[in-house]
Scaffold this active site. Structure first.
Site, PDB file in Angstrom:
ATOM      1  N   THR A  71       0.758  -1.263   0.075  1.00 12.41           N
ATOM      2  CA  THR A  71      -0.005  -0.104   0.071  1.00 12.41           C
ATOM      3  C   THR A  71       0.890   1.250  -0.042  1.00 12.41           C
ATOM      4  O   THR A  71       0.378   2.363  -0.723  1.00 12.41           O
ATOM      5  CB  THR A  71      -0.864   0.035   1.168  1.00 12.41           C
ATOM      6  OG1 THR A  71      -0.235   0.389   2.442  1.00 12.41           O
ATOM      7  CG2 THR A  71      -1.814  -1.187   1.217  1.00 12.41           C
ATOM      8  N   LEU A 104      -2.845   4.997  -0.479  1.00 12.52           N
ATOM      9  CA  LEU A 104      -4.223   4.529  -0.533  1.00 12.52           C
ATOM     10  C   LEU A 104      -4.449   3.128  -0.198  1.00 12.52           C
ATOM     11  O   LEU A 104      -4.340   2.213  -1.056  1.00 12.52           O
ATOM     12  CB  LEU A 104      -4.781   4.873  -1.807  1.00 12.52           C
ATOM     13  CG  LEU A 104      -5.838   6.239  -1.883  1.00 12.52           C
ATOM     14  CD1 LEU A 104      -6.408   6.050  -3.472  1.00 12.52           C
ATOM     15  CD2 LEU A 104      -6.622   6.271  -0.882  1.00 12.52           C
ATOM     16  N   HIS A 105      -4.333   2.853   1.284  1.00 16.54           N
ATOM     17  CA  HIS A 105      -4.274   1.510   1.465  1.00 16.54           C
ATOM     18  C   HIS A 105      -5.372   0.479   1.314  1.00 16.54           C
ATOM     19  O   HIS A 105      -5.195  -0.479   0.428  1.00 16.54           O
ATOM     20  CB  HIS A 105      -4.059   1.458   3.198  1.00 16.54           C
ATOM     21  CG  HIS A 105      -3.149   2.219   3.804  1.00 16.54           C
ATOM     22  ND1 HIS A 105      -1.948   2.164   3.768  1.00 16.54           N
ATOM     23  CD2 HIS A 105      -3.190   3.331   4.417  1.00 16.54           C
ATOM     24  CE1 HIS A 105      -1.049   2.897   4.425  1.00 16.54           C
ATOM     25  NE2 HIS A 105      -2.010   3.695   5.028  1.00 16.54           N
ATOM     26  N   ASP A 106      -6.492   0.684   1.779  1.00 15.23           N
ATOM     27  CA  ASP A 106      -7.680  -0.230   1.456  1.00 15.23           C
ATOM     28  C   ASP A 106      -8.353  -0.460   0.253  1.00 15.23           C
ATOM     29  O   ASP A 106      -8.861  -1.568   0.070  1.00 15.23           O
ATOM     30  CB  ASP A 106      -8.864   0.514   2.348  1.00 15.23           C
ATOM     31  CG  ASP A 106      -8.356   0.538   3.842  1.00 15.23           C
ATOM     32  OD1 ASP A 106      -9.002   0.827   4.632  1.00 15.23           O
ATOM     33  OD2 ASP A 106      -7.689  -0.496   4.252  1.00 15.23           O
TER      34      ASP A 106
END
Ligand code: RIB
Ligand code: CA
Length: 313
Positions: free
Chosen positions: A196, A242-244
């Site tokens: 991520t 933008l991890h998720d």
């Protein structure tokens, strides 16, 4: 090919919000059965409200949204307002949602849904602490073998920690829950910080959101402008991770990601390394592999997918 049936378990959080938008914008590939909120980035009353705000923003007010656990299984809740702001969706002004919150507890919904579907047909997509998932597994052990796959955002190996020197936030908040999930035997795909942190919201990428000229594009750009301030200062990076949305992008274009099937254990006793995902990346132990641990991402391809899909909303 029929769309993949998923339950998104989430603690919105601006990056969770983008992940939910991406899923709801991709009905050919993804059928969102329900969205279950968990305490994490901000307390549960806010995460369940934010989940509904995002579903309405996507134009999907009929989405089933449930409230789940308001605290980790055995520890005190740790939140991340310092990253996401007091509301969890700081940045733009947001109206309160009008769509309903479902009466049923999220954990009961997860159990009921897995019981009602054929084995191997429902994927769980946790984007926050694993409290709801682990509680469902504890309350109804027979559902574990029915889960098709768990694709989660959490953990780290080369990137180590973001909430402590050793641990990533989602795992750190509820390490006991994470241990239950990683020991469950369910096929797991992990999107760690190693991946991520390569999904950075650089200016051209954020400008592409704003250039859409849509409410969704404007909101995503405004959220990014807010939450990237923390990571840019901390890491000196151009943009924030933008991890998720990496979890949802994997369901749509798995070829964007590369990783290794390795053993991942969760530290639940040492206070120094609590919540660490001890990934045997170099296979130096004889511990059985239990997770597909992602290590690399085609970040241009990821943002191209994101821009293409968000523009549809
Ligand atoms: O460490 C990043 C994770 O913690 C993301 O899921 C973010 O939303 C927060 O929950
Ligand atoms: Ca999250």
């Amino acid at each position: 090919m029929a769309p993949r049936k998923i339950i998104i378990d989430t603690d919105p959080g601006q990056d969770d919000a983008v992940a939910i938008l991406l899923a709801l914008a991709s009905p050919d590939e993804i059928a969102v059965l329900g969205v279950t909120a968990v305490a994490g980035n901000v307390p549960l009353p806010l995460t369940q409200k934010n989940a509904r705000i995002v579903c309405e923003l996507a134009g999907k007010p009929d989405t089933l949204v449930f409230a789940g656990c308001d605290a980790p299984m055995v520890r005190k809740l740790v939140t991340a307002e310092h990253v996401h702001g007091k509301t969890g969706l700081d940045g733009p002004q947001m109206a309160d949602p009008t769509m309903p919150l479902q009466e049923q507890h999220a954990v009961d919904y997860i159990i009921e849904t897995l019981r009602a579907h054929d084995a191997g047909t429902v994927t769980l997509c946790p984007l926050g602490p694993l409290t709801n998932i682990a509680t469902a597994f504890n309350n109804a052990p027979e559902i574990v073998e029915k889960v098709q796959e768990i694709v989660l955002m959490g953990g780290a190996y080369f990137q180590v920690g973001n909430i402590t020197p050793a641990a990533e936030f989602n795992i750190y908040v509820d390490p006991e829950a994470a241990k239950i999930v990683f020991d469950s035997g369910v096929p797991i795909v992990v999107m760690p910080l190693d991946v991520t942190h390569k999904a950075l919201t650089t200016r051209p990428r954020v400008d592409a959101f704003r250039a859409m000229g849509t409410k969704v594009g404007d909101m995503v750009a405004a959220w990014t402008d807010f939450f990237e301030r923390f990571d840019k200062e901390k890491y000196g990076s151009e943009g924030a991770p933008l991890h998720d949305p990496c979890v949802i992008a994997y369901l749509i274009q798995p070829e964007l990601f590369t990783g290794r099937h390795v053993n991942v254990e969760i530290e639940t006793t040492s206070e120094l390394t609590l919540g660490m995902t001890v990934a045997d990346w170099w296979r130096v132990t004889d511990r059985a592999p239990n997770a597909m641990f992602m290590g690399d991402l085609d970040s241009d391809g990821f943002f191209a997918l994101l821009a293409d899909r968000l523009a549809r909303l």
